[in-house]
Scaffold this motif. Sequence first.
Motif, PDB file in Angstrom:
ATOM      1  N   ARG A 117       0.840  -1.197   0.000  1.00 50.67           N
ATOM      2  CA  ARG A 117       0.000   0.000   0.000  1.00 50.67           C
ATOM      3  C   ARG A 117       0.871   1.242   0.000  1.00 50.67           C
ATOM      4  NH1 ARG A 117      -3.988  -0.436   4.526  1.00 50.67           N
ATOM      5  NH2 ARG A 117      -5.170  -1.640   2.986  1.00 50.67           N
TER       6      ARG A 117
ATOM      7  N   GLN B 235      -2.925   0.765  -3.904  1.00 51.33           N
ATOM      8  CA  GLN B 235      -2.714  -0.413  -3.081  1.00 51.33           C
ATOM      9  C   GLN B 235      -3.000  -1.665  -3.903  1.00 51.33           C
ATOM     10  OE1 GLN B 235      -5.439  -0.341   0.251  1.00 51.33           O
ATOM     11  NE2 GLN B 235      -7.238  -0.689  -1.017  1.00 51.33           N
TER      12      GLN B 235
ATOM     13  N   ASP C  62      -8.055  -0.214   4.188  1.00 52.04           N
ATOM     14  CA  ASP C  62      -8.740  -1.485   4.437  1.00 52.04           C
ATOM     15  C   ASP C  62     -10.226  -1.375   4.135  1.00 52.04           C
ATOM     16  OD1 ASP C  62      -6.399  -2.660   5.189  1.00 52.04           O
ATOM     17  OD2 ASP C  62      -6.805  -2.659   7.345  1.00 52.04           O
TER      18      ASP C  62
ATOM     19  N   LYS D 152      -6.337   6.050  10.291  1.00 48.08           N
ATOM     20  CA  LYS D 152      -5.526   4.844  10.410  1.00 48.08           C
ATOM     21  C   LYS D 152      -4.914   4.466   9.067  1.00 48.08           C
ATOM     22  CE  LYS D 152      -5.758   0.027  11.988  1.00 48.08           C
ATOM     23  NZ  LYS D 152      -6.656  -1.039  12.537  1.00 48.08           N
ATOM     24  N   THR D 153      -5.700   4.583   8.006  1.00 46.87           N
ATOM     25  CA  THR D 153      -5.209   4.276   6.667  1.00 46.87           C
ATOM     26  C   THR D 153      -4.057   5.186   6.285  1.00 46.87           C
ATOM     27  OG1 THR D 153      -7.359   3.458   5.926  1.00 46.87           O
ATOM     28  CG2 THR D 153      -5.841   4.207   4.219  1.00 46.87           C
TER      29      THR D 153
ATOM     30  N   ARG E  14      -2.155   7.011   8.267  1.00 54.60           N
ATOM     31  CA  ARG E  14      -1.009   6.877   9.169  1.00 54.60           C
ATOM     32  C   ARG E  14      -0.043   5.815   8.651  1.00 54.60           C
ATOM     33  NH1 ARG E  14       1.210  10.190  12.400  1.00 54.60           N
ATOM     34  NH2 ARG E  14      -0.691  10.579  13.615  1.00 54.60           N
ATOM     35  N   ARG E  15      -0.581   4.777   8.059  1.00 50.23           N
ATOM     36  CA  ARG E  15       0.260   3.678   7.569  1.00 50.23           C
ATOM     37  C   ARG E  15       1.122   4.081   6.384  1.00 50.23           C
ATOM     38  NH1 ARG E  15      -4.202  -1.268   7.626  1.00 50.23           N
ATOM     39  NH2 ARG E  15      -4.216  -1.611   9.891  1.00 50.23           N
ATOM     40  N   VAL E  16       0.707   5.109   5.645  1.00 53.12           N
ATOM     41  CA  VAL E  16       1.479   5.509   4.467  1.00 53.12           C
ATOM     42  C   VAL E  16       2.090   6.898   4.639  1.00 53.12           C
ATOM     43  CG1 VAL E  16       0.157   4.060   2.897  1.00 53.12           C
ATOM     44  CG2 VAL E  16      -0.626   6.390   3.352  1.00 53.12           C
TER      45      VAL E  16
END
Length: 506
Positions: free
Chosen positions: A275, A280, A300, A364-365, A367-369
């Motif tokens: 992702r 993704q 997600d 949250k999505t 933050r991961r990238v």
Amino acid sequence: MSQTITSRVEVSLRSLLPEAKFYGGSDIFAKACCARPEHVLPGEVFIAICDDNEDGHDRVDEAIERGASAVVSEKPLPVSVPVCVVGDSREAYGQLCHALADQPTDRIKVIGVTGTNGKTTTSLLIKAILQKAGAKVGSLTSLGFDNGYDEQSWGHPTPNPAIMADMLSRMQYNGCTHAVIEASSEGLVKQHLAGVQLDVAAFTNIRQNHIELHGSARNYYRAKKKLLKYLRDTGVAIFNGDDSNCVRLMNQAEVPSLSIAVHGVGEITASVVERHKSEQTFMLTAGSQSVPVCTRMIGDHHVYNCLVAAAVCLVYGVDLKTVVRGLESVETMPGRMQRIECGQSYGVFIDQAHTHDGLAVALKTLRRVTHGRLICVLGAHESSDRVNRPLLGRVAERGSDVSLITMSGTTGSSQNEVVHDIIDGFARPAKAHVIPNRKEAIRYALSQAEIGDTVLITGQTTERLVSDRVEQSEPRDCDVTRELLYEMVQEEEVPVAEAKVIAFPR
């Protein structure tokens, strides 16, 4: 919105509503019906409905004065025209509307999609896949409706029965083979799908939302459950196997069903391979087949939407390769993790995120990238659920590095109320920066972003899709953001915007 529908043929209410009781005549024949007394025309049947603000039974005399030939009500009435008494006038209204429209769902395959989050995206993913499979698909979503001939803007995700029947009839007349309907909890409670026969009922998730409207989480769950009552005997339900309320509903439902899952067990599953901010890739597995899917929309939650859409289309016999082509063809959607790219060195996303759960997923999505800071511009409309507002503040404080609270379609005293409600969710209210002017809040957020940062702009829920246009009363966040970004990238040095950050006194 119109609540009237007419037909060239007469419909016998005794045949349509066999359990009804008739007063003043043995039967009532209808060529048109209406649920608003002020809109009644001579010869129409008036349906007395209890609405949020009034009881239609109290306005029967007005409808008769305007020429109503008969009344459908939930109790006997001392009036001069025949009365048909039913147990639920909303249900009867829907049944009559679809009968007057010549039962369009008998000749078109209909998919109903409900859930707290993801209804619109999932509906349009289903539409994209079916179109890749060669079907002609109509749709009714919160972005607008497509009747197979043209697209128009829309104000509500689930229209009343008269408009629902009319739109489905137009789809069928225009050659649509399938229709996708977004079903909101409010629309389900108000029986707006009454008279519709569904081939597939899809549940994206059932979280805590609209508590102020429904009174409790239990009532909200019951509202979503109502979608199952519109399934045909041969219909299939699709459930999210990773959502506890969906699993609970699946265990209670006595209908054929399929489940989707990312973390748990399901007939159709997915696992994320990689992702990035721009795309993704995940592996989609159905039975013994697995195929990679690369989408420009990330998160997600989008994987779940894709799984539900895939499950629906697999029920119709669409092959997996066509499913993938359909999923990958949807690259962006107004206000749904919409990436704005204007040459800036940081990420900018726009998401309506009008619920705390939706905001948490978006943060949250990203933050991961995100390698740097996550800056959130947070807004809420005055019509939003007050129970939800402090939760928005709590999620923003925990999930972002910088939180800017601004307005979204509010004026006057409503501004203070909405802002205070959001700030109530902050453990440290001093971290909540308030910039009332929405454009200035976005400008300030962009001016603070550096390489590796991500800006998330949320809270605007007024966008409506009309072909390639969007009609609304206030400027779109995406247009405002692009304008500001182009201004900034054209300058050799981007100055830090001077925005007045204020606090509203209690």
